[in-house]
Design an enzyme around this catalytic site. Structure first.
Site, PDB file in Angstrom:
ATOM      1  N   ASP A   1      11.745  -0.777  -1.426  1.00  0.00           N
ATOM      2  CA  ASP A   1      11.912  -0.694  -2.768  1.00  0.00           C
ATOM      3  C   ASP A   1      13.530  -0.950  -3.172  1.00  0.00           C
ATOM      4  OD1 ASP A   1       9.588   0.362  -3.271  1.00  0.00           O
ATOM      5  OD2 ASP A   1      10.016   2.620  -3.254  1.00  0.00           O
TER       6      ASP A   1
ATOM      7  N   ARG B   1       7.842  -8.650  -7.238  1.00  0.00           N
ATOM      8  CA  ARG B   1       9.331  -8.590  -7.018  1.00  0.00           C
ATOM      9  C   ARG B   1      10.060  -9.577  -6.410  1.00  0.00           C
ATOM     10  NH1 ARG B   1       9.782  -1.956  -6.068  1.00  0.00           N
ATOM     11  NH2 ARG B   1       9.530  -1.611  -8.445  1.00  0.00           N
TER      12      ARG B   1
HETATM   13  C1  S3P Z   1       5.798   5.243  -1.848  1.00  0.00           C
HETATM   14  C2  S3P Z   1       5.589   4.483  -1.023  1.00  0.00           C
HETATM   15  C3  S3P Z   1       5.874   2.971  -1.056  1.00  0.00           C
HETATM   16  C4  S3P Z   1       6.908   2.701  -2.155  1.00  0.00           C
HETATM   17  C5  S3P Z   1       6.669   3.371  -3.480  1.00  0.00           C
HETATM   18  C6  S3P Z   1       6.608   5.259  -3.129  1.00  0.00           C
HETATM   19  C7  S3P Z   1       5.464   6.771  -1.633  1.00  0.00           C
HETATM   20  O1  S3P Z   1       4.687   2.181  -1.411  1.00  0.00           O
HETATM   21  O2  S3P Z   1       7.089   1.311  -2.475  1.00  0.00           O
HETATM   22  O3  S3P Z   1       7.604   3.257  -4.321  1.00  0.00           O
HETATM   23  O4  S3P Z   1       5.747   7.637  -2.389  1.00  0.00           O
HETATM   24  O5  S3P Z   1       4.443   6.885  -0.728  1.00  0.00           O
HETATM   25  P1  S3P Z   1       3.721   1.548  -0.182  1.00  0.00           P
HETATM   26  O6  S3P Z   1       3.489   2.788   0.592  1.00  0.00           O
HETATM   27  O7  S3P Z   1       2.711   1.095  -0.936  1.00  0.00           O
HETATM   28  O8  S3P Z   1       4.510   0.471   0.322  1.00  0.00           O
END
Ligand code: S3P
Length: 425
Positions: free
Chosen positions: A314, A345
């Protein structure tokens, strides 16, 4: 709209709003637990408020005691009621993917919808393994996209080799696994953030983890607990980056989450030559918490790839902004997942940074950023993506003219108060 411009070196000690991932989970786990869960330091961002709203529609009583304290009256999985209207997750991928895991194993019918961005985000990654567990899910393009409907029922445990390192996929399957017969095992190519694994034991759930593998036994019940939410390291990254954009500055962020599956951005900043001091002062729900101090005189370009990527996924937009100020080139690889975040992104970071004179090449799985560029002023857009909006606002700290960020209201998704906080730096 946010306006930023070149800053003089500054020193600041501050805190940032609560962790988004942990805030979501505190509500979800509290809702499926028996008894009361008290949450402190909750992030009152739009995404987490969507989670509260959705569980409210499922009949869970959730009290907002203040902006950041919440009381959840859980009545177990069995206490979830069939919702009358579609559950609207807004912009939140975590809400929809984790809820799909919960709803698949509960005998009620529900429909899930979200905003324009959610409508483009891939759901097959959770729908496919959930169907292997016996879940009855339907949706647009055979369940690839919202709207999705779930008719919950009995599930079978599953051993799943996930092709991607995704905490949302892993957490979805573990939550479904709680209601499934037998064991559910999830293996990932690299370990993704492990908040689910840290927090579930605080609710009395037993699970086993070994590297990038997690195993959970079905039929376990959760018991309500107290959750203190640390500051979000992903939000802290923007203020830490602000200090790096203005050599001679120093910033300390206190009471921030320091879970090693999330601190890849600190490692990346160190690799770039920043001085980063970390002090773990506490553990809340098995999550390390503490203070981070950052300072830097000169940055160098680096290569970011492999297992580091899920640990800073992120933070890549803001990392790209910082990289424009480093000596030499920064290469980011193995980050295809960026294409399916709130926006693509890779595209939005490159497009917006170019408006300020950055030299940046988009690749299939990341980007290449030339360092040592003098950024100029300009007009940028968030594309409705909170992290793109914040990254561009911070870019203004090193720009020769004023940077205007349109669509800044998207920032409320994860960092309410961002504009005020950075105006004080
Ligand atoms: C998150 C997992 C991540 C992240 C998102 C929040 C979470 O996504 O990018 O902002 O809270 O489990 P991914 O698990 O799809 O990579």
């Amino acid at each position: 709209m946010i306006r930023t411009s070149q800053r003089k070196p500054f020193r600041a000690t501050l805190t940032v709003p609560g962790d988004k991932s942990i805030s979501h989970r505190s509500i979800m786990f509290g809702a499926i637990a028996n008894g009361i869960t008290e949450v402190e330091g909750f992030l009152p961002g739009a995404d987490c408020l969507s989670t509260i709203r959705c569980f409210g529609q499922l009949g869970v009583e959730i009290e907002r005691l203040s902006e950041t304290s919440v009381r959840v009256h859980g009545r177990g999985f069995a206490g979830l009621a069939e919702p009358v209207y579609p559950l609207d997750v807004g912009n939140s991928g975590t809400t929809i993917r984790l809820m799909l895991g919960i709803l698949s194993g509960v005998p009620i019918f529900s429909t899930l919808i979200g905003d324009e961005s959610i409508a483009r985000r891939p759901m097959k990654r959770v729908v496919e393994p959930l169907r292997k567990m016996g879940a009855r899910i339907d949706g647009r393009q055979d369940g690839r996209f919202t709207p999705l409907s779930v008719r919950g029922g009995r599930l079978q445990g599953l051993t799943y080799e996930s092709p991607i390192a995704s905490a949302q996929v892993k957490s979805c399957l573990l939550l479904a696994g709680l209601n499934a017969e037998g064991y559910t095992i999830v293996r990932e190519p690299y370990q993704s953030r492990n908040h689910t694994e840290c927090m579930l034991p605080a609710f009395g759930v037993e699970l086993e983890t070994q590297g990038a593998e997690v195993k959970i036994k079905g039929g376990q019940e959760l018991t309500g607990t107290r959750v203190r939410v640390p500051g979000d390291i992903s939000s802290a990254a923007f203020v830490l980056a602000a200090a790096l954009m203005v050599p001679g500055s120093q910033v300390t962020v206190e009471q921030v989450g320091l879970n090693p599956t999330r601190t890849g951005i600190l490692d990346a900043f160190r690799m770039m030559g920043a001085e980063v001091q970390v002090e773990v002062t506490d553990h809340w729900c098995n999550e390390p918490v503490g203070n981070v101090t950052i300072a830097c005189e000169e940055l160098r370009g680096v290569e970011i790839k492999g297992e580091l990527i899920p640990r800073l996924i992120d933070e890549i937009p803001i990392l790209a902004v910082v990289a424009t100020q480093a000596r030499g080139r920064t290469v980011i690889k193995d980050a295809q997942e960026l294409k399916v975040k709130e926006t693509d992104r890779i595209a939005t970071t490159a497009q917006e940074l170019r408006k300020l004179g950055a030299i940046i090449e988009e690749t299939e799985d990341g980007m290449i950023i030339e360092g040592g560029t003098q950024l100029t002023g300009g007009s940028c857009h968030s594309h409705g993506d909170h992290r793109i909006g914040m990254a561009m606002a911070i870019a203004g700290f090193a720009a020769s003219g004023e940077v205007v960020v349109e669509g800044a209201e998207a920032i409320d998704v994860s960092f309410p108060g961002f504009a005020r906080l950075i105006s004080q730096l």
